[in-house]
Design an enzyme around this catalytic site. Structure first.
Site, PDB file in Angstrom:
ATOM      1  N   LYS A 175      -2.990  21.194  46.868  1.00 46.79           N
ATOM      2  CA  LYS A 175      -2.121  22.022  47.708  1.00 46.79           C
ATOM      3  C   LYS A 175      -2.853  22.464  48.972  1.00 46.79           C
ATOM      4  CE  LYS A 175      -1.840  24.547  44.078  1.00 46.79           C
ATOM      5  NZ  LYS A 175      -1.560  25.529  43.000  1.00 46.79           N
ATOM      6  N   THR A 207       2.744  36.374  48.122  1.00 45.97           N
ATOM      7  CA  THR A 207       2.248  35.055  47.702  1.00 45.97           C
ATOM      8  C   THR A 207       1.746  35.060  46.257  1.00 45.97           C
ATOM      9  OG1 THR A 207       0.091  35.639  48.641  1.00 45.97           O
ATOM     10  CG2 THR A 207       1.579  34.357  50.042  1.00 45.97           C
ATOM     11  N   GLY A 209       1.633  34.347  42.603  1.00 43.53           N
ATOM     12  CA  GLY A 209       2.303  33.419  41.705  1.00 43.53           C
ATOM     13  C   GLY A 209       2.755  32.118  42.341  1.00 43.53           C
ATOM     14  N   THR A 210       2.295  31.839  43.567  1.00 45.20           N
ATOM     15  CA  THR A 210       2.732  30.595  44.220  1.00 45.20           C
ATOM     16  C   THR A 210       2.296  29.364  43.424  1.00 45.20           C
ATOM     17  OG1 THR A 210       0.797  30.771  45.654  1.00 45.20           O
ATOM     18  CG2 THR A 210       2.901  31.433  46.589  1.00 45.20           C
ATOM     19  N   GLY A 211       1.053  29.364  42.934  1.00 48.02           N
ATOM     20  CA  GLY A 211       0.557  28.199  42.186  1.00 48.02           C
ATOM     21  C   GLY A 211       1.299  27.999  40.877  1.00 48.02           C
ATOM     22  N   CYS A 212       1.524  29.081  40.154  1.00 48.37           N
ATOM     23  CA  CYS A 212       2.275  29.013  38.892  1.00 48.37           C
ATOM     24  C   CYS A 212       3.683  28.496  39.150  1.00 48.37           C
ATOM     25  CB  CYS A 212       2.374  30.397  38.243  1.00 48.37           C
ATOM     26  SG  CYS A 212       0.796  31.202  37.917  1.00 48.37           S
TER      27      CYS A 212
END
Length: 269
Positions: A175, A207, A209-212
């Site tokens: 990412k 932002t 929790g963006t990866g989850c």
């Protein structure tokens, strides 16, 4: 009508912006029924992680057995796994029940900077989970750790992705959010080459929790029968809308809106 089923194996976030809570909301937004195996309980909010209690690996294994024996899991993801013992329990359960495709989000550090993965767990993740992964979704710092190399350029990202694939992963999405690029570029590297997904950088402090959320959206799209490049594209689109529509809650890195006002891609089926 059969509802697709997806499973998340991750930690609980009491602030509900990341972890199990974000994953289940994302699954629901895609019209997918979500199952969960909780690996850790965190006391956290948008400002930081205050405490972490790992779940006993035997209880993690029991949760996995319980859902896998009763539901037909169309896709699954892992998030926060925190310890080598938990990673081993999860890997054995996935193998035992022949669950796939597996999306591995190698969660190492919370948005607040708090460490969520112990050092002994990084090697266990490399050794046991990556070889089972249909796709691994690291951000740039996580990719540097997994690949054991610094990333400064697009070429570095591609080299890191290929190094992670050499550990056994079928594909890697590195990412671009941690770079300074605008538009952001997410790179999917698989056996067919490189797919690039560009999105305007949304300037927001929401932002958490963006990866989850991104990895859960990929999992949900896979559960709905999408191929990986399409699933990553749908996830990228969903994440942009969830960020743009963030509700502005909390006093730190706020949560996304997992039910953005423009509905997700499954509405076009």
């Amino acid at each position: 009508m059969t509802v697709p089923v997806a499973l998340t194996i991750a930690g609980s976030d009491s602030g509900a912006g990341a972890g199990i809570q974000a994953d289940l909301k994302t699954f629901a937004s895609f019209g997918v029924y979500g199952l969960s195996v909780i690996t850790a309980i965190t006391a956290q909010n948008t400002r930081g992680v205050r405490a972490v209690q790992e779940v006993d690996p035997a209880i993690v294994a029991a949760q996995l057995d319980a859902v896998a024996e009763d539901f037909s899991v169309a896709a699954l993801k892992t998030g926060m796994l925190s310890s080598a013992a938990i990673i081993e329990a999860v890997a054995h359960g996935i193998q035992r029940h022949r669950l796939d495709p597996l999306v591995v989000d190698p969660v190492m550090v919370a948005k607040s900077g708090d460490r969520l993965l112990r050092d002994d767990a990084i090697e266990a993740l490399r050794r046991t989970l990556l070889p089972m992964a249909a796709v691994v979704t690291p951000n740039i710092p996580e990719a540097e750790v997994l690949a054991g190399r610094a990333i400064h350029s697009r070429g570095d990202r591609l080299a890191a992705a290929r190094a992670i694939m050499e550990l056994g992963a079928h594909a890697v999405v590195i990412k671009g959010g941690h770079s300074d690029d605008d538009p952001i570029s997410d790179l999917l590297v698989d056996k067919d080459g490189v797919h690039e997904y560009r999105a305007a950088r949304i300037v927001t402090s929401s932002t958490h929790g963006t990866g989850c959320t991104f990895s859960a959206a990929i999992t949900a799209a896979l559960a709905r029968g999408r191929d990986l490049p399409d699933a990553v594209g749908e996830a990228r689109d969903y994440l942009s809308r969830a960020l743009a529509d963030a509700p502005g809650l909390g006093h730190g890195h706020g949560p996304l809106n997992h039910f953005p006002s423009t509905q997700v891609a499954h509405a076009h089926n």
